[in-house]
Design a protein around this motif. Structure first.
Motif, short mmCIF file in Angstrom:
data_model
loop_
_atom_site.label_atom_id
_atom_site.label_comp_id
_atom_site.label_asym_id
_atom_site.label_seq_id
_atom_site.Cartn_x
_atom_site.Cartn_y
_atom_site.Cartn_z
N MET A 5 0.82 -1.21 0.00
CA MET A 5 0.00 0.00 0.00
C MET A 5 0.85 1.26 0.00
O MET A 5 0.55 2.24 -0.69
N LEU A 6 1.95 1.24 0.77
CA LEU A 6 2.80 2.43 0.86
C LEU A 6 3.39 2.80 -0.50
O LEU A 6 3.49 3.98 -0.84
N VAL A 7 3.75 1.80 -1.29
CA VAL A 7 4.31 2.06 -2.62
C VAL A 7 3.26 2.73 -3.51
O VAL A 7 3.55 3.69 -4.23
N VAL A 8 2.04 2.23 -3.45
CA VAL A 8 0.96 2.81 -4.25
C VAL A 8 0.73 4.27 -3.84
O VAL A 8 0.58 5.16 -4.69
N LEU A 9 0.72 4.51 -2.54
CA LEU A 9 0.50 5.87 -2.04
C LEU A 9 1.60 6.82 -2.49
O LEU A 9 1.33 7.94 -2.95
N ILE A 10 2.84 6.38 -2.41
CA ILE A 10 3.97 7.23 -2.81
C ILE A 10 3.92 7.51 -4.32
O ILE A 10 4.18 8.64 -4.76
N LEU A 11 3.57 6.50 -5.10
CA LEU A 11 3.49 6.71 -6.55
C LEU A 11 2.41 7.73 -6.90
O LEU A 11 2.62 8.61 -7.75
N ILE A 12 1.27 7.64 -6.23
CA ILE A 12 0.18 8.57 -6.53
C ILE A 12 0.54 9.99 -6.10
O ILE A 12 0.34 10.95 -6.85
N TYR A 13 1.11 10.13 -4.93
CA TYR A 13 1.35 11.47 -4.39
C TYR A 13 2.57 12.15 -5.01
O TYR A 13 2.55 13.36 -5.28
N TYR A 14 3.64 11.36 -5.24
CA TYR A 14 4.88 11.96 -5.71
C TYR A 14 5.12 11.81 -7.21
O TYR A 14 5.85 12.63 -7.80
N ALA A 15 4.54 10.78 -7.84
CA ALA A 15 4.81 10.56 -9.26
C ALA A 15 3.82 11.27 -10.18
O ALA A 15 4.21 11.77 -11.24
N LEU A 16 2.56 11.32 -9.79
CA LEU A 16 1.55 11.93 -10.66
C LEU A 16 1.83 13.39 -10.99
O LEU A 16 1.51 13.84 -12.10
N PRO A 17 2.40 14.18 -10.07
CA PRO A 17 2.71 15.58 -10.45
C PRO A 17 3.64 15.71 -11.65
O PRO A 17 3.60 16.72 -12.36
N VAL A 65 3.32 14.17 -14.34
CA VAL A 65 2.50 14.13 -15.56
C VAL A 65 1.37 15.15 -15.48
O VAL A 65 0.39 15.06 -16.20
N GLY A 66 1.53 16.12 -14.57
CA GLY A 66 0.59 17.22 -14.48
C GLY A 66 -0.63 16.98 -13.62
O GLY A 66 -1.58 17.77 -13.65
N ILE A 67 -0.64 15.93 -12.82
CA ILE A 67 -1.78 15.63 -11.95
C ILE A 67 -1.33 15.83 -10.50
O ILE A 67 -0.49 15.09 -9.99
N ARG A 68 -1.90 16.82 -9.84
CA ARG A 68 -1.54 17.11 -8.46
C ARG A 68 -2.76 16.87 -7.56
O ARG A 68 -3.80 17.47 -7.78
N LEU A 69 -2.59 15.99 -6.61
CA LEU A 69 -3.67 15.64 -5.69
C LEU A 69 -3.26 15.99 -4.27
O LEU A 69 -2.08 15.93 -3.91
N SER A 70 -4.24 16.36 -3.45
CA SER A 70 -3.95 16.65 -2.05
C SER A 70 -3.56 15.36 -1.33
O SER A 70 -3.78 14.25 -1.83
N SER A 71 -2.99 15.52 -0.15
CA SER A 71 -2.59 14.34 0.62
C SER A 71 -3.79 13.47 0.97
O SER A 71 -3.71 12.24 0.92
#
Length: 224
Positions: A72-84, A86-92
């Motif tokens: 789960m931690l890997v998925v969370l890190i990819l979403i929060y730190y990798a998506l920006p 490609v131009g996608i910024r999400l809140s924590s």
């Protein structure tokens, strides 16, 4: 300092309590959002996995296998730190809810698949003989039976989601653990962490007992 003053300091706990309660509210909200959206998505993935066309079934199987294998931690890190990148910024909060929802969807899909496959295919054949459409049979005959079977394991998955909310502190989401860690640093005393552990216990222990009760009820239903 004594053990009591270090880990069970009442004055420190009372000072940290407002922070802990705010963190608890965030934790509960995060868990509920992840469970609602993850369960709904899991039902959809399962239906594609079991009844969809072959190419979509393979995609569903890949999704389930990969998300159950990746921490789960890997998925969370990819979403929060990798998506920006490609131009996608999400809140924590959104990042944590999304990560937990898509992982829960994989577990939900697998649990529900087992429930669906435990229902005899003869029920589909009988419904078809009566002229009942496939989707109506699935919604009114098959799914209600399967859901009764999967309630205990799915409830256990939901308990795990609430425990995994503590991972949201990695992306600075102000959940219960993050608030306790901040309070510990601010007050130079580990008592807030003990307080957070007690709050986790207070709302997770009844859920654990609920899982046990549902499992006993399910076994009793099979024995009758």
């Amino acid at each position: 300092m004594s053990l009591i003053d270090t880990f069970f300091n009442l004055d420190v706990f009372l000072q940290a309590l407002p922070l802990l309660l705010r963190g608890l509210v965030n934790t509960l909200l995060l868990g509920v959002c992840a469970i609602v959206f993850g369960t709904a998505a899991g039902v959809g993935v399962c239906l594609v996995r079991v009844y969809g066309p072959k190419p979509l079934r393979r995609l569903a199987i890949g999704y389930i296998d990969i998300l159950r294998a990746v921490p789960m931690l890997v998925v969370l890190i990819l979403i929060y730190y990798a998506l920006p990148f490609v131009g996608i910024r999400l809140s924590s909060f959104v990042s944590a809810a999304l990560a937990m929802a898509i992982v829960l969807a994989a577990y939900t899909a697998e649990v529900l698949r087992a429930g669906l496959e435990s229902i005899g295919k003869g029920q589909f054949e009988a419904a078809a003989a009566l002229g009942i459409p496939f989707l109506v049979t699935l919604r009114k005959v098959i799914l209600p039976q399967a859901l009764r079977i999967v309630i205990p394991p799915q409830t256990s998955n939901c308990v795990s989601v609430f425990k995994d909310t503590s991972l949201a502190s990695v992306v600075a989401m102000p959940d219960l653990l993050k608030q306790a860690t901040d309070a510990q640093a601010m007050m130079a005393n580990p008592t807030p962490l003990i307080g957070a552990a007690l709050l986790y216990l207070a709302f997770l222990w009844p859920l654990v007992r609920l899982v046990a009760a549902l499992e006993r009820r399910s076994r009793a239903g099979y024995e009758r």
